[in-house]
Structures are given as structure tokens and as C-alpha cells.
Design a protein around this motif. Structure first.
Motif, PDB file in Angstrom:
ATOM      1  N   LEU A  57      26.076 -17.184 -19.807  1.00 12.36           N
ATOM      2  CA  LEU A  57      26.288 -17.303 -21.250  1.00 12.36           C
ATOM      3  C   LEU A  57      27.613 -17.987 -21.578  1.00 12.36           C
ATOM      4  CD1 LEU A  57      24.919 -13.877 -22.545  1.00 12.36           C
ATOM      5  CD2 LEU A  57      23.883 -16.143 -22.775  1.00 12.36           C
ATOM      6  N   LYS A  58      28.636 -17.693 -20.781  1.00 12.78           N
ATOM      7  CA  LYS A  58      29.927 -18.361 -20.984  1.00 12.78           C
ATOM      8  C   LYS A  58      29.812 -19.855 -20.715  1.00 12.78           C
ATOM      9  CE  LYS A  58      32.970 -14.453 -20.136  1.00 12.78           C
ATOM     10  NZ  LYS A  58      33.998 -13.872 -19.272  1.00 12.78           N
ATOM     11  N   ALA A  59      29.086 -20.222 -19.677  1.00 14.26           N
ATOM     12  CA  ALA A  59      28.895 -21.635 -19.350  1.00 14.26           C
ATOM     13  C   ALA A  59      28.091 -22.328 -20.454  1.00 14.26           C
ATOM     14  CB  ALA A  59      28.183 -21.779 -18.016  1.00 14.26           C
ATOM     15  N   PHE A  60      27.077 -21.651 -20.975  1.00 16.71           N
ATOM     16  CA  PHE A  60      26.284 -22.204 -22.067  1.00 16.71           C
ATOM     17  C   PHE A  60      27.138 -22.391 -23.316  1.00 16.71           C
ATOM     18  CE2 PHE A  60      23.583 -21.612 -25.826  1.00 16.71           C
ATOM     19  CZ  PHE A  60      22.729 -22.694 -25.651  1.00 16.71           C
TER      20      PHE A  60
ATOM     21  N   MET B 102      22.530  -3.972  -9.885  1.00 19.10           N
ATOM     22  CA  MET B 102      22.328  -4.139 -11.306  1.00 19.10           C
ATOM     23  C   MET B 102      23.551  -4.775 -11.960  1.00 19.10           C
ATOM     24  SD  MET B 102      19.840  -3.063 -13.278  1.00 19.10           S
ATOM     25  CE  MET B 102      19.210  -2.513 -14.741  1.00 19.10           C
ATOM     26  N   ALA B 103      24.750  -4.427 -11.494  1.00 19.48           N
ATOM     27  CA  ALA B 103      25.968  -4.969 -12.080  1.00 19.48           C
ATOM     28  C   ALA B 103      26.071  -6.469 -11.826  1.00 19.48           C
ATOM     29  CB  ALA B 103      27.194  -4.258 -11.517  1.00 19.48           C
ATOM     30  N   ASP B 104      25.565  -6.931 -10.667  1.00 14.46           N
ATOM     31  CA  ASP B 104      25.609  -8.356 -10.361  1.00 14.46           C
ATOM     32  C   ASP B 104      24.755  -9.152 -11.344  1.00 14.46           C
ATOM     33  OD1 ASP B 104      25.675  -7.821  -6.794  1.00 14.46           O
ATOM     34  OD2 ASP B 104      27.325  -8.037  -8.214  1.00 14.46           O
ATOM     35  N   GLY B 105      23.646  -8.597 -11.770  1.00 11.44           N
ATOM     36  CA  GLY B 105      22.788  -9.274 -12.735  1.00 11.44           C
ATOM     37  C   GLY B 105      23.482  -9.447 -14.070  1.00 11.44           C
ATOM     38  N   LYS B 106      24.180  -8.427 -14.513  1.00 14.14           N
ATOM     39  CA  LYS B 106      24.898  -8.525 -15.788  1.00 14.14           C
ATOM     40  C   LYS B 106      26.064  -9.500 -15.682  1.00 14.14           C
ATOM     41  CE  LYS B 106      23.720  -4.025 -17.627  1.00 14.14           C
ATOM     42  NZ  LYS B 106      24.201  -2.752 -18.151  1.00 14.14           N
ATOM     43  N   ASN B 107      26.744  -9.482 -14.539  1.00 11.87           N
ATOM     44  CA  ASN B 107      27.865 -10.412 -14.343  1.00 11.87           C
ATOM     45  C   ASN B 107      27.365 -11.845 -14.304  1.00 11.87           C
ATOM     46  OD1 ASN B 107      30.473 -11.286 -13.920  1.00 11.87           O
ATOM     47  ND2 ASN B 107      30.421 -10.900 -11.729  1.00 11.87           N
ATOM     48  N   GLY B 108      26.258 -12.078 -13.652  1.00 11.33           N
ATOM     49  CA  GLY B 108      25.668 -13.414 -13.593  1.00 11.33           C
ATOM     50  C   GLY B 108      25.223 -13.886 -14.968  1.00 11.33           C
TER      51      GLY B 108
END
Length: 79
Positions: A12-15, A1-7
Motif C-alpha cells: 500500500l505504501k508503494a502504491f 499472519m504478521a508477515d501478510g499484514k507487513n507485506g
């Protein structure tokens, strides 16, 4: 689950970075174009100052994007 939030966070940062770059570049070009057209109307030099403003806006846009990208990469290198 943590990997999904990190991704999601990375996405969002890239956007946000892409949006910032696009807005900076477009705003610089439009401001240069507007200033050139304004001066052309005042000085009756159409279309030369508009073209000069467009080129200056493009140069300013490239410089703004360069500064943003180098700042991002310099922030990543700091421990």
C-alpha cells in the motif's frame, strides 16, 4: 499472519508513492499546458506559449518527483 499484514502495508505504501508521483507529474504538465493555452489565446501567439508551458510543466513535474523521491529516501535513512 504478521508477515501478510507487513507485506500488505509495504504494498500500500508503494502504491501510494506511485500514485503521488503520477499525480504530481500529470498535474504539473496539465497546469503548464493550460497556462500556455490561456496565454496563447490572450496574446495571439499560438502555439508557442502552449509549447513553452508544456516544457515548463514537464520540468516542474520532474522537479516535484525528484523532491518527493529524495524526501522518501532521506526519511528512510533516519534512525
Amino acid at each position: 499472519m504478521a508477515d501478510g499484514k507487513n507485506g500488505l502495508s509495504k504494498g500500500l505504501k508503494a502504491f501510494a508513492l506511485g500514485s503521488t508521483i503520477a499525480v504530481q507529474f500529470a498535474a504539473s504538465i496539465l497546469l503548464g499546458l493550460w497556462a500556455g493555452r490561456f496565454l496563447d489565446a490572450r496574446l495571439d501567439t499560438e502555439p508557442w506559449l502552449m509549447l513553452a508551458g508544456l516544457l515548463a510543466g514537464m520540468g516542474a513535474g520532474v522537479l516535484a518527483v525528484y523532491r518527493t523521491v529524495t524526501q522518501i529516501f532521506n526519511d528512510r535513512k533516519k534512525p
